[in-house]
Scaffold this motif. Structure first.
Motif, PDB file in Angstrom:
ATOM      1  N   ALA A 156      -1.341  -1.848 -21.316  1.00 20.93           N
ATOM      2  CA  ALA A 156      -1.011  -3.232 -20.974  1.00 20.93           C
ATOM      3  C   ALA A 156      -0.087  -3.802 -22.049  1.00 20.93           C
ATOM      4  CB  ALA A 156      -2.280  -4.078 -20.874  1.00 20.93           C
ATOM      5  N   LYS A 193      -2.786   2.311 -15.035  1.00 27.37           N
ATOM      6  CA  LYS A 193      -4.237   2.394 -14.890  1.00 27.37           C
ATOM      7  C   LYS A 193      -4.651   3.839 -14.612  1.00 27.37           C
ATOM      8  CE  LYS A 193      -3.701  -2.092 -12.681  1.00 27.37           C
ATOM      9  NZ  LYS A 193      -3.723  -2.808 -11.390  1.00 27.37           N
ATOM     10  N   ASP A 194      -5.305   4.429 -15.583  1.00 30.99           N
ATOM     11  CA  ASP A 194      -5.886   5.769 -15.431  1.00 30.99           C
ATOM     12  C   ASP A 194      -4.863   6.790 -14.933  1.00 30.99           C
ATOM     13  OD1 ASP A 194      -7.873   7.658 -15.637  1.00 30.99           O
ATOM     14  OD2 ASP A 194      -8.632   7.304 -13.600  1.00 30.99           O
ATOM     15  N   GLY A 201       1.047   0.556 -10.897  1.00 29.57           N
ATOM     16  CA  GLY A 201       0.469   1.153 -12.091  1.00 29.57           C
ATOM     17  C   GLY A 201      -0.493   2.282 -11.851  1.00 29.57           C
ATOM     18  N   GLN A 202      -0.616   2.738 -10.628  1.00 27.22           N
ATOM     19  CA  GLN A 202      -1.545   3.820 -10.310  1.00 27.22           C
ATOM     20  C   GLN A 202      -0.803   4.997  -9.702  1.00 27.22           C
ATOM     21  OE1 GLN A 202      -4.337   1.540  -7.824  1.00 27.22           O
ATOM     22  NE2 GLN A 202      -5.871   1.770  -9.445  1.00 27.22           N
ATOM     23  N   TYR A 248      -3.287  -4.758 -17.164  1.00 28.64           N
ATOM     24  CA  TYR A 248      -2.871  -3.361 -17.322  1.00 28.64           C
ATOM     25  C   TYR A 248      -1.707  -3.038 -16.385  1.00 28.64           C
ATOM     26  CZ  TYR A 248      -6.752  -2.160 -20.363  1.00 28.64           C
ATOM     27  OH  TYR A 248      -7.608  -2.079 -21.427  1.00 28.64           O
ATOM     28  N   HIS A 252      -4.357   4.256 -19.978  1.00 28.72           N
ATOM     29  CA  HIS A 252      -4.294   2.849 -19.594  1.00 28.72           C
ATOM     30  C   HIS A 252      -3.369   2.135 -20.580  1.00 28.72           C
ATOM     31  CE1 HIS A 252      -7.992   4.076 -17.591  1.00 28.72           C
ATOM     32  NE2 HIS A 252      -7.965   2.964 -16.874  1.00 28.72           N
TER      33      HIS A 252
END
Length: 589
Positions: free
Chosen positions: A353, A362-363, A555-556, A359, A351
């Motif tokens: 930010a 993310k993960d 972000g994923q 963030y 993660h």
């Protein structure tokens, strides 16, 4: 701090400034010794004049008068010599300190996190490194040591004046309260105007740096008049701040001259009566006192200005120390110094930010085997470039772990770790200097022959040889005289010369024309064949050869796998991106 208490000196801050003089202790001791020596030397001159008038002229002792005159000349020469060395040593001390401080500040800036540069205008850092550090020089050349010398002279002159004639001294001091009041008002007014000047300099530097750097945008959007209007306002405020300080000087010094003249008039009026009445004041004292008065008023006149110089030097030093004290750097506690990396990259639940709690990643979890090529695709703002930033430890992650060759990247010594990674960016930055210097970054490990060999491999040798001077061609700032494709080719040669174990291409071919792209495509394939590579690209046609493709969205991690496998997912994100580019290319064709 100095800026918080406007009526006193921050002695803790002053002590920190003087701690910078430790390497130049001998120069400091010389300046301090001369400050002490100059006080009695300067006050001895008028006293000798009094003695010459009272003891030799009225006694008609020509021989004794000649000897005293020679002593006076010798004293003047000694005082001039001491004053020369005093001025030279204080300025030498100041210049030596700020020379070392500039290096220290620049070294500190190069180690700061990129977050500092994200939120700090370039002009502000430039002001801290140049203008503010230069202002610290005044603490030594026109500030503390000079103030001490002036105060010693003031005390010594007053002592000799009282010894010579306490009556004349008291008469002269009747105007002193007015002089002290004028000096105090002047000091306060000039201090405020100087603070405004320093603030306006920083503001102007930041404005000019941004506009000159972005002049292409200013001209493209015809914003010259709007930017000129803003600059005129900033320039007007800067000029007004300087004019205010000049006004205070223009008022203060004539006021001092009037007070000094009044004091001299009172002294002559009273002293002449005593001389005529023979009631204690000698003619020699009356002749010497105007010189004493000048020596008395000069330090008072300059001490206010020198005190302001000291205050402004401390204000500047406070800003510089605030920058030095910023603990906003990447921690370098790692001990591993690999001569070579295998290139096994693992992201585990990462993660990140730039500013919590927003963030950007993310993960994120994925793995790149040694020698493999990973392509990262996704829309703008999906976090593609952020993956590269945190892999290189330009920023620190908040959660999760990044491993290279089974070790946390924090366990590697930072310089040794970054030496094994090379990045080719979309926006290539070239420094002023030759093509050769831009490729080697002035690293003496690399010879001209190595550079030429790498340029031939990458396909850049031919175009470099055609430049005036070839590899010695002087590149203008940011490579303005070269095309985007030429700058990109130079960055590829740079990456190849440094022979990294992990290669990152961040949109490296997006700004290159199809002809130039075909020239470097073969070289890219040869370059990534021996090493782990990560490629960020908008053109999906350039990443078919990648072992795996990672699709990011907001972000994923959305998809991960080889090109053919991802294409088989009809509703997949990668399939949609690919079809969209295919249709666009067909329409353009």
């Amino acid at each position: 701090m100095a800026s918080k208490d406007k009526n006193s000196i921050d002695y803790r801050l002053l002590g920190r400034v003087f701690a910078l003089t430790r390497p130049y202790r001998n120069i400091f001791l010389l300046a301090a010794s001369l400050a002490v020596l100059l006080a009695p030397l300067s006050t001895a001159r008028p006293y000798l004049i009094k003695v010459m008038v009272d003891d030799y002229i009225f006694a008609n002792d020509i021989s004794g008068l000649t000897k005293m005159a020679l002593v006076l000349v010798g004293l003047l020469m000694l005082e001039s010599l001491c004053r020369y060395w005093f001025i030279f040593s204080t300025n030498l001390l100041g210049q030596s300190v700020i020379r070392d401080l500039r290096v220290r500040v620049f070294k500190h800036i190069t180690k700061l996190r990129l977050t500092y540069f994200d939120r700090t205008p370039i002009g502000t850092s430039t002001t801290r490194t140049i203008n503010d550090i230069e202002a610290i020089n005044t603490v030594f050349s026109q500030g503390s040591i000079t103030i001490i010398a002036d105060l010693l002279t003031l005390v010594t002159v007053l002592g000799v004046m009282f010894y010579t004639s306490w009556k004349l001294t008291l008469i002269c001091l009747t105007t002193m309260p007015f002089l002290i009041l004028a000096s105090y008002v002047f000091k306060e007014k000039v201090k405020k105007s100087y603070q405004r000047v320093r603030s306006q300099i920083s503001r102007m530097n930041a404005f000019l740096q941004e506009r000159i750097t972005g002049m292409r945008i200013v001209q493209i959007f015809n914003a010259e008049k709007a930017e000129l209007k803003k600059f005129r306002q900033i320039n007007r405020e800067y000029t007004q701040a300087n004019l205010d300080s000049i006004l205070y000087y223009a008022v203060f010094f004539p006021v001092v001259e009037i007070i000094s003249a009044a004091s001299l008039g009172l002294m002559v009026w009273w002293g002449a009566q005593d001389v005529l009445k023979a009631s204690g004041v000698t003619l020699g004292a009356l002749v010497a006192f105007p010189v004493y008065l000048d020596m008395l008023f000069r330090p008072i006149r300059t001490v206010a200005n020198n005190f302001n110089n000291l205050q402004m030097g401390l204000v500047a030093s406070e800003r510089v120390f605030d920058l030095i004290d910023k603990d906003d750097h990447i921690e370098n506690n790692g001990t591993l110094q690999p001569a070579q990396l295998q290139g096994h990259i693992q992201f585990k639940g990462v993660h990140f930010a730039y500013q919590l709690p927003d963030y950007v990643l993310k993960d994120i979890s994925f793995e790149v085997q040694p020698g493999e090529t990973l392509a990262i695709v996704g829309s703008t703002g999906s976090g593609k470039s952020t993956i590269i930033n945190i892999l290189n430890r330009f920023y620190e992650i908040q959660k999760g772990e990044i491993q290279v060759d089974g070790q946390r990247i924090q366990d590697y010594e930072l310089e040794a770790y970054r030496k094994r990674i090379a990045i080719v960016l979309q926006d290539v930055f070239l420094f002023s200097g030759s093509v050769l210097e831009n490729i080697t970054l002035r690293d003496e490990r690399f010879s001209r022959e190595q550079v030429i060999e790498a340029a031939k491999l990458i396909g850049a040798h031919e175009f470099i040889e055609k430049l005036p001077g070839g590899y010695d061609y002087e590149v203008m700032e940011r490579g303005a005289t070269l095309s985007m494709g030429q700058r990109q080719l130079i960055s590829f040669v740079r990456a190849l010369v440094f022979d990294p174990d992990i290669l990152v291409l961040d949109e490296a071919t997006s700004s290159i024309d199809p002809e130039t792209e075909s020239v470097i495509q073969y070289a890219i394939e040869k370059l990534i064949a021996k090493r782990t590579s990560i490629i960020i690209a908008h053109r999906l046609s350039t990443i078919r050869h990648a072992d795996n493709i990672m699709v990011l969205s907001k972000g994923q991690l959305q998809e991960f796998g080889p090109h053919e496998q991802l294409l088989q997912k009809e509703d997949g994100q990668y399939r949609k991106l690919y079809d969209m580019q295919f249709l666009q290319a067909a329409a353009e064709g």
